[in-house]
Scaffold this active site. Sequence first.
Site, short mmCIF file in Angstrom:
data_model
loop_
_atom_site.label_atom_id
_atom_site.label_comp_id
_atom_site.label_asym_id
_atom_site.label_seq_id
_atom_site.Cartn_x
_atom_site.Cartn_y
_atom_site.Cartn_z
N CYS A 113 0.81 -1.22 0.00
CA CYS A 113 0.00 0.00 0.00
C CYS A 113 0.85 1.27 0.00
O CYS A 113 0.35 2.35 -0.33
CB CYS A 113 -0.96 0.00 1.19
N HIS A 255 -3.53 7.10 1.55
CA HIS A 255 -3.87 5.80 0.98
C HIS A 255 -5.25 5.36 1.45
O HIS A 255 -5.59 5.50 2.63
CB HIS A 255 -2.81 4.76 1.38
N ASN A 285 -9.97 -0.76 -1.34
CA ASN A 285 -8.52 -0.59 -1.22
C ASN A 285 -7.85 -1.13 -2.47
O ASN A 285 -7.83 -2.34 -2.68
CB ASN A 285 -8.03 -1.33 0.04
N1 COA Z 1 -18.82 -8.92 7.43
C1 COA Z 1 -19.47 -9.06 8.60
N2 COA Z 1 -18.84 -9.29 9.75
C2 COA Z 1 -17.50 -9.37 9.73
C3 COA Z 1 -16.77 -9.24 8.54
C4 COA Z 1 -17.48 -9.00 7.36
N3 COA Z 1 -16.88 -8.84 6.18
N4 COA Z 1 -15.46 -9.36 8.82
C5 COA Z 1 -15.37 -9.57 10.14
N5 COA Z 1 -16.60 -9.58 10.68
C6 COA Z 1 -16.97 -9.76 12.08
C7 COA Z 1 -15.85 -10.37 12.89
O1 COA Z 1 -15.88 -11.77 12.77
C8 COA Z 1 -16.21 -9.91 14.29
O2 COA Z 1 -17.22 -10.75 14.80
P1 COA Z 1 -17.15 -11.22 16.33
O3 COA Z 1 -17.19 -9.95 17.14
O4 COA Z 1 -18.35 -12.08 16.46
O5 COA Z 1 -15.85 -11.95 16.44
C9 COA Z 1 -16.83 -8.55 14.07
O6 COA Z 1 -17.21 -8.50 12.68
C10 COA Z 1 -15.90 -7.40 14.35
O7 COA Z 1 -14.69 -7.66 13.68
P2 COA Z 1 -13.45 -6.78 13.92
O8 COA Z 1 -12.27 -7.40 13.23
O9 COA Z 1 -13.34 -6.45 15.37
O10 COA Z 1 -13.88 -5.46 13.15
P3 COA Z 1 -13.12 -4.08 13.08
O11 COA Z 1 -14.01 -3.03 13.60
O12 COA Z 1 -11.73 -4.19 13.63
O13 COA Z 1 -12.99 -3.84 11.51
C11 COA Z 1 -11.46 -4.06 9.68
C12 COA Z 1 -12.32 -4.78 10.71
C13 COA Z 1 -10.72 -5.10 8.85
C14 COA Z 1 -12.36 -3.24 8.76
C15 COA Z 1 -10.47 -3.13 10.42
O14 COA Z 1 -9.80 -3.84 11.42
C16 COA Z 1 -9.47 -2.50 9.50
O15 COA Z 1 -9.81 -1.67 8.68
N6 COA Z 1 -8.18 -2.82 9.66
C17 COA Z 1 -7.13 -2.23 8.87
C18 COA Z 1 -7.30 -2.64 7.47
C19 COA Z 1 -6.25 -2.04 6.61
O16 COA Z 1 -6.00 -0.88 6.70
N7 COA Z 1 -5.67 -2.88 5.75
C20 COA Z 1 -4.78 -2.49 4.76
C21 COA Z 1 -3.66 -1.71 5.28
S1 COA Z 1 -2.97 -0.96 3.95
#
Ligand code: COA
Length: 328
Positions: A113, A255, A285
Amino acid sequence: MPRAYISGVGMYVPPKVVKNDDLKAWYDTSDEWIYTRSGIKERRWVEEPASTAELGLYASQEALQQAGLSPQDIDLIIFATLSPDLYFPGSGVLLQHKLGLETTPALDIRQQCSGFVYGLSIADQFIRSGMYRRILLVGAEIQSTWLDYNPEGRTVGVLFGDGAGAVVVEATEDPNRGILSSHLYSQGAYAMELCIAEPSSATRSHELPGSYGMRPYMNGKEVFRHAVQRMGEAVQVALSAQGWKPEEVDLFILHQANIRIVQAVADFFQLPMEKFFNNIHKYGNTTAASIPICLYEAQAEGRLKAGDKVILAAFGSGFTWGSVALIW
Ligand code: COA
């Protein structure tokens, strides 16, 4: 010493739109979850078979046209991607051939990224040193082909899209425009927090039945935490290097990984979101392509004008991060 400036921008996204609800075909997910957690409404996916270099070609042709140049005018190609056509060689040489060039050097970089920010810094160094005067920098990704479509792949699978952006970086003697500074960082201690581990030179994974395949892994919470902190630091170092106050900057382009990361950085600097250009709702992304796609659309929408103070910043797998300060 010449300065480097962006003389042309191009972008290409495949025509196929995949809305959040379309992902329900594979995942237990919802438009509401994806949009509130990430800001994404839809993304573009290629129709297969497809080629990352070809996406890069379409974006490059537009960038060259905007710069008023032909491929033969280019001294160096820098290609940033985490999804190359081949394990080796890189997509840069494939693009070079598609552009009809014979021996123009082509360099692939794998900074995920942060690929575009790293690439821009590299282009800047080559131009400042006087070695090259016209560089084509491309960020292109096809990610829909390696997403994990099994139920457990939903956290990563809903975030990524395909697309390409390209810029022509040229030398100028004009002191009132161009790249002013760049700062690059990486921290390999976190390499395994966001990665695709196979195919790997460390294992004979391709010989193990059933285990071979590209499967992305992301520790979402850990990545998010670092992204907010590092992106903020990257913006701060660019501001400090130029002696700019946050509110003096005309446009920030961060980004596009998650709108909440951008919001957190905006909050930290007490800036309104209008200072940040975002299009993650349309494309998800797109990794190395996200910043040049933003540059293209920001320019097309009149949000980038000659003389504007601009800061670009990125964070991603590696971890890698960095920023560029420039006058448009
Ligand atoms: N749809 C529905 N539910 C989902 C899901 C989806 N696509 N993906 C995960 N979940 C669920 C999880 O299983 C979890 O359930 P649980 O509480 O029963 O275990 C719940 O949603 C919350 O998941 P969590 O991982 O805590 O969500 P979050 O608020 O941290 O958001 C991301 C997840 C991935 C969006 C976030 O962590 C993020 O943006 N991270 C950085 C990503 C990034 O920048 N990546 C590239 C870097 S360049």
